[in-house]
Design a protein around this motif. Sequence first.
Motif, mmCIF file in Angstrom:
data_model
loop_
_atom_site.group_PDB
_atom_site.id
_atom_site.type_symbol
_atom_site.label_atom_id
_atom_site.label_comp_id
_atom_site.label_asym_id
_atom_site.label_seq_id
_atom_site.Cartn_x
_atom_site.Cartn_y
_atom_site.Cartn_z
ATOM 1 N N ILE A 151 7.411 29.411 -48.004
ATOM 2 C CA ILE A 151 6.409 30.453 -48.234
ATOM 3 C C ILE A 151 5.357 30.438 -47.122
ATOM 4 C CG2 ILE A 151 4.558 31.189 -49.800
ATOM 5 C CD1 ILE A 151 6.317 29.985 -52.076
ATOM 6 N N GLY A 152 5.011 29.241 -46.644
ATOM 7 C CA GLY A 152 4.033 29.108 -45.562
ATOM 8 C C GLY A 152 2.603 29.031 -46.023
ATOM 9 N N VAL A 153 2.375 28.422 -47.209
ATOM 10 C CA VAL A 153 1.011 28.299 -47.710
ATOM 11 C C VAL A 153 0.206 27.332 -46.847
ATOM 12 C CG1 VAL A 153 1.636 28.872 -50.080
ATOM 13 C CG2 VAL A 153 1.662 26.475 -49.343
ATOM 14 N N ASP A 154 -1.106 27.412 -47.001
ATOM 15 C CA ASP A 154 -1.984 26.514 -46.248
ATOM 16 C C ASP A 154 -2.131 25.162 -46.926
ATOM 17 O OD1 ASP A 154 -2.822 28.375 -44.140
ATOM 18 O OD2 ASP A 154 -3.800 29.466 -45.772
ATOM 19 N N VAL A 155 -2.149 25.161 -48.265
ATOM 20 C CA VAL A 155 -2.412 23.936 -49.016
ATOM 21 C C VAL A 155 -1.422 23.824 -50.167
ATOM 22 C CG1 VAL A 155 -4.138 22.587 -50.283
ATOM 23 C CG2 VAL A 155 -4.875 24.167 -48.481
ATOM 24 N N LEU B 145 7.093 17.916 -46.145
ATOM 25 C CA LEU B 145 5.961 18.609 -45.523
ATOM 26 C C LEU B 145 5.738 18.208 -44.075
ATOM 27 C CD1 LEU B 145 3.279 18.451 -48.378
ATOM 28 C CD2 LEU B 145 4.962 20.247 -47.926
ATOM 29 N N ASN B 146 6.359 17.153 -43.638
ATOM 30 C CA ASN B 146 6.136 16.636 -42.290
ATOM 31 C C ASN B 146 6.341 17.722 -41.231
ATOM 32 O OD1 ASN B 146 5.611 14.640 -40.314
ATOM 33 N ND2 ASN B 146 7.814 14.382 -39.974
ATOM 34 N N GLY B 147 5.309 17.933 -40.423
ATOM 35 C CA GLY B 147 5.380 18.914 -39.347
ATOM 36 C C GLY B 147 5.108 20.346 -39.755
ATOM 37 N N SER B 148 4.857 20.592 -41.051
ATOM 38 C CA SER B 148 4.655 21.959 -41.535
ATOM 39 C C SER B 148 3.228 22.455 -41.346
ATOM 40 C CB SER B 148 5.013 22.047 -43.028
ATOM 41 O OG SER B 148 4.088 21.301 -43.804
ATOM 42 N N GLY B 149 2.289 21.524 -41.199
ATOM 43 C CA GLY B 149 0.883 21.897 -41.099
ATOM 44 C C GLY B 149 0.223 22.160 -42.435
ATOM 45 N N ILE B 150 0.948 21.913 -43.525
ATOM 46 C CA ILE B 150 0.405 22.138 -44.868
ATOM 47 C C ILE B 150 -0.449 20.951 -45.292
ATOM 48 C CG2 ILE B 150 1.001 22.422 -47.315
ATOM 49 C CD1 ILE B 150 3.536 23.865 -46.428
ATOM 50 N N ASP B 151 -1.661 21.226 -45.768
ATOM 51 C CA ASP B 151 -2.501 20.173 -46.350
ATOM 52 C C ASP B 151 -1.958 19.834 -47.743
ATOM 53 O OD1 ASP B 151 -4.272 19.880 -44.248
ATOM 54 O OD2 ASP B 151 -5.632 21.428 -44.987
ATOM 55 N N TYR B 152 -1.947 18.548 -48.059
ATOM 56 C CA TYR B 152 -1.321 18.089 -49.300
ATOM 57 C C TYR B 152 -2.347 17.389 -50.179
ATOM 58 C CZ TYR B 152 2.082 15.500 -52.231
ATOM 59 O OH TYR B 152 2.806 14.974 -53.265
ATOM 60 N N TYR B 153 -2.507 17.904 -51.419
ATOM 61 C CA TYR B 153 -3.457 17.374 -52.388
ATOM 62 C C TYR B 153 -2.709 17.044 -53.685
ATOM 63 C CZ TYR B 153 -7.571 19.085 -49.744
ATOM 64 O OH TYR B 153 -8.541 19.318 -48.798
ATOM 65 N N PRO B 154 -2.100 15.867 -53.816
ATOM 66 C CA PRO B 154 -1.368 15.528 -55.040
ATOM 67 C C PRO B 154 -2.307 15.190 -56.205
ATOM 68 C CG PRO B 154 -1.371 13.669 -53.539
ATOM 69 C CD PRO B 154 -2.033 14.796 -52.807
ATOM 70 N N PHE B 155 -1.713 15.111 -57.401
ATOM 71 C CA PHE B 155 -2.455 14.722 -58.605
ATOM 72 C C PHE B 155 -2.613 13.199 -58.662
ATOM 73 C CE2 PHE B 155 -0.346 18.530 -60.820
ATOM 74 C CZ PHE B 155 -1.478 19.317 -60.754
ATOM 75 N N PRO B 156 -3.798 12.685 -58.872
ATOM 76 C CA PRO B 156 -3.927 11.271 -59.230
ATOM 77 C C PRO B 156 -3.747 11.096 -60.733
ATOM 78 C CG PRO B 156 -6.112 12.218 -58.977
ATOM 79 C CD PRO B 156 -5.115 13.322 -58.671
ATOM 80 N N GLY B 157 -3.379 9.896 -61.169
ATOM 81 C CA GLY B 157 -3.207 9.615 -62.590
ATOM 82 C C GLY B 157 -1.820 9.985 -63.094
ATOM 83 N N ARG B 158 -1.632 9.881 -64.400
ATOM 84 C CA ARG B 158 -0.353 10.203 -65.031
ATOM 85 C C ARG B 158 -0.414 11.615 -65.605
ATOM 86 N NH1 ARG B 158 -1.526 5.250 -67.214
ATOM 87 N NH2 ARG B 158 -1.872 6.168 -69.286
ATOM 88 N N ILE B 159 0.498 12.475 -65.162
ATOM 89 C CA ILE B 159 0.526 13.869 -65.591
ATOM 90 C C ILE B 159 1.713 14.063 -66.538
ATOM 91 C CG2 ILE B 159 0.553 16.273 -64.858
ATOM 92 C CD1 ILE B 159 -1.818 14.610 -63.804
ATOM 93 N N VAL B 160 1.439 14.597 -67.717
ATOM 94 C CA VAL B 160 2.494 14.823 -68.706
ATOM 95 C C VAL B 160 2.367 16.232 -69.266
ATOM 96 C CG1 VAL B 160 2.594 12.381 -69.359
ATOM 97 C CG2 VAL B 160 1.074 13.929 -70.605
#
Length: 352
Positions: free
Chosen positions: A82-86, A100-115
């Motif tokens: 899609i080419g999103v920024d984040v 994501l390597n080399g895509s230029g996309i900023d990555y913001y994962p979830f901390p903690g346990r997600i259910v």
Amino acid sequence: MGLRFIFMLTRNDQTVSDAAEHLKTALSLGVRHIGFKDVGLPVSDLKSLNASIKAKGATSYLEVVSLDRESEIASARAAVEIGVDVLLGGTRVDDVLPVLNGSGIDYYPFPGRIVDHPSVLEGTVAEIAQSARDLASRDGVGGLDLLAYRSPTADVPELIAAVCAAAGKPVIVAGSIASKERIAAVRSAGAAGFTIGTAALEGHYPAEGEGLEAQLAGIVRDVAELNGHLSPFGKKNLDSAFGSLSESWTPRVAGHVNDMQIKLARFEGAHTWHFNPREDNLLLIHRGRLLVRFRDREEIIEEGEFIVVPHGVEHCPVALTETCEVVVLEPSTASATGGSDNAHRTEKAASV
């Protein structure tokens, strides 16, 4: 940069079918950060949304809500396609970072346990903060996406503050933010931004008027106020302002632009020869006619015209009409220098 508002084109963790129409509303209001989920619409439609967002100079976000490994990897690949920024969300950092390597996309994962779905954040404040610390230490992780208000047990402001301190990187707070008070709490706790989707689409945010436009306008205004981005200045009428002047050749400060002062002055008769040793100034004629004598020539300035007088240049203004109303623009440090008969000069101008 102030607190970032990210409008999500989503309801209950899914991109809504009429996202394109809602996007038009958001862009018309100047919303600069807009996102969507990786479920609810086909990738082709998400590409169209992304193209529209970026065409207006806004930043695009894709938030992952996949709960299994293969789906999350597929979502990361979709983000690249899609080419999103984040890319927001997700928990499988080791699987996503290579995609994501080399895509230029900023990555913001979830901390903690997600259910579950819609997502719920499990764990104590200490556990989530430790997760944040571990994730933020990874190369390729630009920040974190914290489902703070999806935590059923934590003190939310305490949780946000702990995660921000542990991460040392930008934290976006997602989920269940539907009031100025919660936005203020997010800001006070140190987060870089927050998302609102369902609350705005369903009209839950306190706003003046009905519909999404009113919702977004209310959120944008509240964020601007919290960030200190509302202007305290209103318009001024020059006729009224000049009417308040009682003395001639005594400038009064009407406003400031950075380190520049906007002064109003009424000229009558002739000034003395003088010059400004360091600063240039601008003389704009509002009413009347002004003659400015220089050592090499004379200039007549009519209503609606202006002249710049460079520093170090001797000059002598003369009002050609009974009175001449002049807008003067010059640095606040400006002072004139002349001979002993320089009675018209004022060291500091009072305000009008």
